[in-house]
Design a protein around this motif. Structure first.
Motif, PDB file in Angstrom:
ATOM      1  N   LEU A 131      -3.603   0.579   3.372  1.00 40.28           N
ATOM      2  CA  LEU A 131      -3.476   2.038   3.340  1.00 40.28           C
ATOM      3  C   LEU A 131      -2.298   2.460   2.467  1.00 40.28           C
ATOM      4  CD1 LEU A 131      -4.482   4.774   4.422  1.00 40.28           C
ATOM      5  CD2 LEU A 131      -2.942   4.481   6.372  1.00 40.28           C
ATOM      6  N   VAL A 132      -1.181   1.767   2.606  1.00 35.45           N
ATOM      7  CA  VAL A 132      -0.020   2.062   1.769  1.00 35.45           C
ATOM      8  C   VAL A 132      -0.354   1.823   0.301  1.00 35.45           C
ATOM      9  CG1 VAL A 132       2.323   1.322   1.198  1.00 35.45           C
ATOM     10  CG2 VAL A 132       1.660   1.622   3.596  1.00 35.45           C
ATOM     11  N   ASP A 133      -1.076   0.737   0.020  1.00 30.03           N
ATOM     12  CA  ASP A 133      -1.479   0.448  -1.354  1.00 30.03           C
ATOM     13  C   ASP A 133      -2.372   1.556  -1.902  1.00 30.03           C
ATOM     14  OD1 ASP A 133      -1.843  -1.424  -3.695  1.00 30.03           O
ATOM     15  OD2 ASP A 133      -3.920  -1.306  -3.013  1.00 30.03           O
ATOM     16  N   MET A 134      -3.268   2.080  -1.070  1.00 29.84           N
ATOM     17  CA  MET A 134      -4.137   3.166  -1.508  1.00 29.84           C
ATOM     18  C   MET A 134      -3.317   4.404  -1.876  1.00 29.84           C
ATOM     19  SD  MET A 134      -6.592   5.677   0.578  1.00 29.84           S
ATOM     20  CE  MET A 134      -5.060   6.528   0.920  1.00 29.84           C
ATOM     21  N   GLY A 175      -9.496  -6.309   9.189  1.00 25.83           N
ATOM     22  CA  GLY A 175      -8.758  -5.059   9.026  1.00 25.83           C
ATOM     23  C   GLY A 175      -8.650  -4.607   7.586  1.00 25.83           C
ATOM     24  N   LYS A 176      -9.188  -5.369   6.647  1.00 25.72           N
ATOM     25  CA  LYS A 176      -9.133  -5.033   5.227  1.00 25.72           C
ATOM     26  C   LYS A 176      -9.972  -3.798   4.925  1.00 25.72           C
ATOM     27  CE  LYS A 176     -10.633  -6.885   0.719  1.00 25.72           C
ATOM     28  NZ  LYS A 176      -9.427  -6.518  -0.036  1.00 25.72           N
ATOM     29  N   GLY A 206      -0.913   9.700   6.746  1.00 22.47           N
ATOM     30  CA  GLY A 206      -1.503   8.671   7.598  1.00 22.47           C
ATOM     31  C   GLY A 206      -2.966   8.964   7.845  1.00 22.47           C
ATOM     32  N   VAL A 207      -3.624   8.057   8.526  1.00 23.87           N
ATOM     33  CA  VAL A 207      -5.060   8.196   8.806  1.00 23.87           C
ATOM     34  C   VAL A 207      -5.328   7.803  10.249  1.00 23.87           C
ATOM     35  CG1 VAL A 207      -7.360   7.332   8.249  1.00 23.87           C
ATOM     36  CG2 VAL A 207      -5.732   7.745   6.409  1.00 23.87           C
ATOM     37  N   GLY A 208      -6.168   8.592  10.917  1.00 28.32           N
ATOM     38  CA  GLY A 208      -6.557   8.237  12.281  1.00 28.32           C
ATOM     39  C   GLY A 208      -5.355   8.111  13.196  1.00 28.32           C
ATOM     40  N   LEU A 242       5.659   2.016   3.635  1.00 28.38           N
ATOM     41  CA  LEU A 242       5.673   3.173   2.740  1.00 28.38           C
ATOM     42  C   LEU A 242       6.966   3.208   1.938  1.00 28.38           C
ATOM     43  CD1 LEU A 242       4.269   6.107   4.931  1.00 28.38           C
ATOM     44  CD2 LEU A 242       3.281   5.296   2.802  1.00 28.38           C
ATOM     45  N   HIS A 243       8.074   3.031   2.645  1.00 30.31           N
ATOM     46  CA  HIS A 243       9.372   3.111   1.976  1.00 30.31           C
ATOM     47  C   HIS A 243       9.578   1.963   1.000  1.00 30.31           C
ATOM     48  CE1 HIS A 243      13.769   3.140   1.470  1.00 30.31           C
ATOM     49  NE2 HIS A 243      13.663   4.442   1.686  1.00 30.31           N
ATOM     50  N   LYS A 244       9.135   0.760   1.361  1.00 29.44           N
ATOM     51  CA  LYS A 244       9.276  -0.387   0.465  1.00 29.44           C
ATOM     52  C   LYS A 244       8.452  -0.203  -0.802  1.00 29.44           C
ATOM     53  CE  LYS A 244       8.687  -4.442   2.212  1.00 29.44           C
ATOM     54  NZ  LYS A 244       8.153  -5.518   3.086  1.00 29.44           N
TER      55      LYS A 244
END
Length: 470
Positions: free
Chosen positions: A144-147, A315-316, A337-339, A382-384
C-alpha cells in the motif's frame, strides 16, 4: 423536511443492456467462435452495482475476461477518463492495473458504454482482511505504501481527470514516447465527430510540456458523480489550478453551483472554514497556498477496500480496480489509508461522528504484535518511503474532514450542518492559537432556522395546492 435534490434514485432504471451483443463483441475481440465463449456471469451483486455492472466471460484455456458496463452518468467523459487513467498508470508505474482490451464510450449495440478488460486475480481486501495473519497484513502495508509512493510521482499543474489527447489525424492505438511506448487502449469503433469535438472542447490543458499524449480535463471526483444529486456536465467541472478552487467546485457541485438555494448557505460556511484553515498554512509545502500547484498528484479517488484485490495467502496486492474517479488533485486528499488502516474517523471529527481515538483497538502487548503495532508499521513505512506521504496522512486529516463536510449530501441525509456545529462546540478551531472563528456561528444558526422555516412553509403550500387540484 423535503429533500432538496433532484437527482435519480438508480441510474439503471429503464436501462437494459444487451448481454448477447456484449458476448458477440467478446467473441469478435478475441477471435473465437460462439461456442468457445462462456455466458455472461455477474461479478458481485448487480442490485448494489450502481456506477457499473461487472460480468465475466470464460474463454478457452480457462481464461476469463471482465466486461464492465458503465451506468449512463456523465456520458463519454467518465468512460474516456477511466480508460485513460488505467493506461496512464500502467505506462508509468508497476502497479497491478487491469489491461483494457477494447472499450466503447458511445452508443453501441450493448445499449450502454462498456470496457472489456483483464480479469485481475485475488479477492477484495474487505473480504480477506480478517483472515490475514500479522505477517500478511504487514506485506499488504508495504504494498500500500508503495502504491501511494508510485502514484505520488505522477504530477500535474492543475486538478482534473486525465484523458487521451485527441489528435485531428487518426485514432491511434499506440504512440511513441521517447524510446518506449505510451499505452493507448483501442476503442471498439472510432469516435464520432461530435464526441471528438466535445472532448477537444473540454480536454485541452496538456499534462506537461513534454507529454502530448494526455490532456487534463473535467474533474471526475466521486463528489460530482453522485446521481442522487444533479451530475454537473463537463462545462461545469473544468480543471482548476488552486486547492481552494478545487474545494469550492466540489462543495457547490459544479461551477456555477447546482446546489439548491436552501443548501448553498451551508456550503458557503464549510468553504469559508476550509479557506480559513488553508490560509493558516501560508508557508507550508503541502497544505498552504504556496503549495499550489506542486502538490497536485495523481490519485485513485475512490480507494476503498472493495477496490483493492489481494492474494489471501500472502497479503500481496494483486489488483487495483475501478479508476472512474481518478485524476490529479491535492496530494493530501487521497493519502488516508484503506479499510482498517483508514484512521481519519478515529483521529478527527467526520460528519456527526466524533473521533473514537482507537478505543476498539486490541491491546498492544509486546508478544501479540496487535493493532497498535500494525498502525505503527504503516506510519513508519510511510515516513521511510516518503516523509511527505506521512505528513499528508497525519497532517491532512482535518482538511479531509472539512472536504468531506463540504461535499456531503444536503439535509436531511447529509451531516454538514451537524459537523459545523460540533466542530465549533468541541473546539476543533483553537482560537487561542488560530485567532477568531472564521464566521459568526450564532448568525449562521439564525439563517439556518429561517431557511428551514421557509422550506416548511413552501412544503405546506405545495401540499395544499395538490389537495385543491385533487
Amino acid at each position: 423536511m423535503e429533500v432538496d435534490w433532484i437527482g435519480v434514485h438508480d441510474p439503471w432504471v429503464g436501462v437494459n443492456p444487451d448481454m448477447g451483443a456484449m458476448r458477440r463483441i467478446v467473441c469478435e475481440t478475441f477471435r473465437i467462435s460462439d461456442c468457445d465463449c462462456g455466458p455472461a456471469t455477474p461479478v458481485g451483486d448487480l442490485e448494489y452495482s450502481r456506477y457499473a455492472r461487472v460480468y465475466s466471460f470464460l474463454l478457452p484455456g480457462a481464461r476469463s475476461v471482465i466486461a464492465r458496463l458503465v451506468a449512463p452518468i456523465k456520458p463519454l467523459f467518465k468512460t474516456e477518463g477511466e480508460v485513460a487513467a488505467m493506461d496512464f498508470v500502467r505506462s508509468r508505474t508497476s502497479l497491478p492495473v487491469p489491461k483494457v482490451f477494447v472499450y466503447s464510450s458511445e452508443a453501441n449495440p450493448v445499449g450502454v458504454e462498456w470496457v472489456l478488460m483483464e480479469h485481475m486475480p485475488g479477492v477484495e481486501l474487505c473480504e480477506a482482511w480478517k483472515e490475514l495473519d500479522y505477517d500478511m497484513k504487514a506485506r499488504f502495508v508495504g504494498d500500500l505504501v508503495d502504491m501511494y509512493d508510485q502514484l505520488s510521482q505522477l504530477k500535474a499543474d492543475s486538478c482534473g481527470a486525465i484523458y487521451h489527447s485527441t489528435p485531428r489525424s487518426m485514432d491511434l492505438f499506440y504512440l511513441p514516447l521517447s524510446s518506449t511506448y505510451t499505452i493507448r487502449s483501442p476503442r471498439w469503433k472510432p469516435l464520432s465527430s461530435m464526441s471528438l469535438q466535445s472532448l477537444r472542447a473540454h480536454c485541452h490543458h496538456p499534462l506537461c510540456d513534454s507529454d502530448s499524449f494526455y490532456e487534463i480535463g473535467p474533474i471526475q471526483d466521486c463528489a460530482v458523480l453522485r446521481y442522487a444529486l444533479v451530475v454537473p456536465p463537463p462545462s461545469q467541472t473544468p480543471p482548476v489550478f488552486t486547492t481552494v478552487d478545487y474545494v469550492r467546485l466540489l462543495a457547490y457541485n459544479g461551477c456555477p453551483s447546482t446546489r439548491s438555494a436552501h443548501d448553498e448557505p451551508t456550503r458557503d460556511k464549510v468553504v469559508k472554514l476550509f479557506e480559513s484553515l488553508h490560509a493558516l498554512y501560508s508557508r507550508h509545502p503541502l497544505f498552504g497556498p504556496r503549495a499550489d500547484p506542486l502538490i497536485f498528484r495523481f490519485c485513485h479517488g475512490d480507494l476503498h477496500d472493495g477496490n483493492i484485490l489481494i492474494d489471501p495467502t500472502t497479503g500481496k496486492i494483486t489488483g487495483i480496480i475501478d479508476w472512474e474517479c481518478a485524476g490529479f488533485r491535492p496530494w493530501w486528499t487521497d493519502v488516508a489509508g484503506v479499510g482498517w488502516l483508514d484512521e481519519d474517523r478515529e483521529r478527527f471529527l467526520f460528519g456527526a461522528n466524533r473521533p473514537n481515538k482507537f478505543a476498539n483497538d486490541k491491546s498492544n502487548s509486546l508478544n501479540s504484535r496487535s493493532d497498535g503495532y500494525l498502525r505503527a508499521l504503516f506510519r513508519t513505512e510511510l515516513h521511510k518511503r516518503n516523509p511527505d506521504l506521512f505528513s499528508c496522512f497525519i497532517g491532512g486529516v482535518e482538511m479531509r474532514a472539512i472536504l468531506h463536510a463540504a461535499t456531503d449530501m444536503p439535509m436531511p441525509v447529509g451531516e454538514s450542518r451537524i459537523f459545523l456545529t460540533t466542530y465549533e462546540e468541541i473546539g476543533c478551531w483553537n482560537q487561542s492559537r488560530r485567532g477568531p472563528f472564521p464566521f459568526d456561528m450564532m448568525a449562521w444558526r439564525h439563517t439556518r432556522i429561517t431557511l428551514d422555516e421557509m422550506a416548511r412553509i413552501a412544503k405546506t403550500q405545495k401540499a395544499g395546492t395538490v389537495v385543491s387540484h385533487t
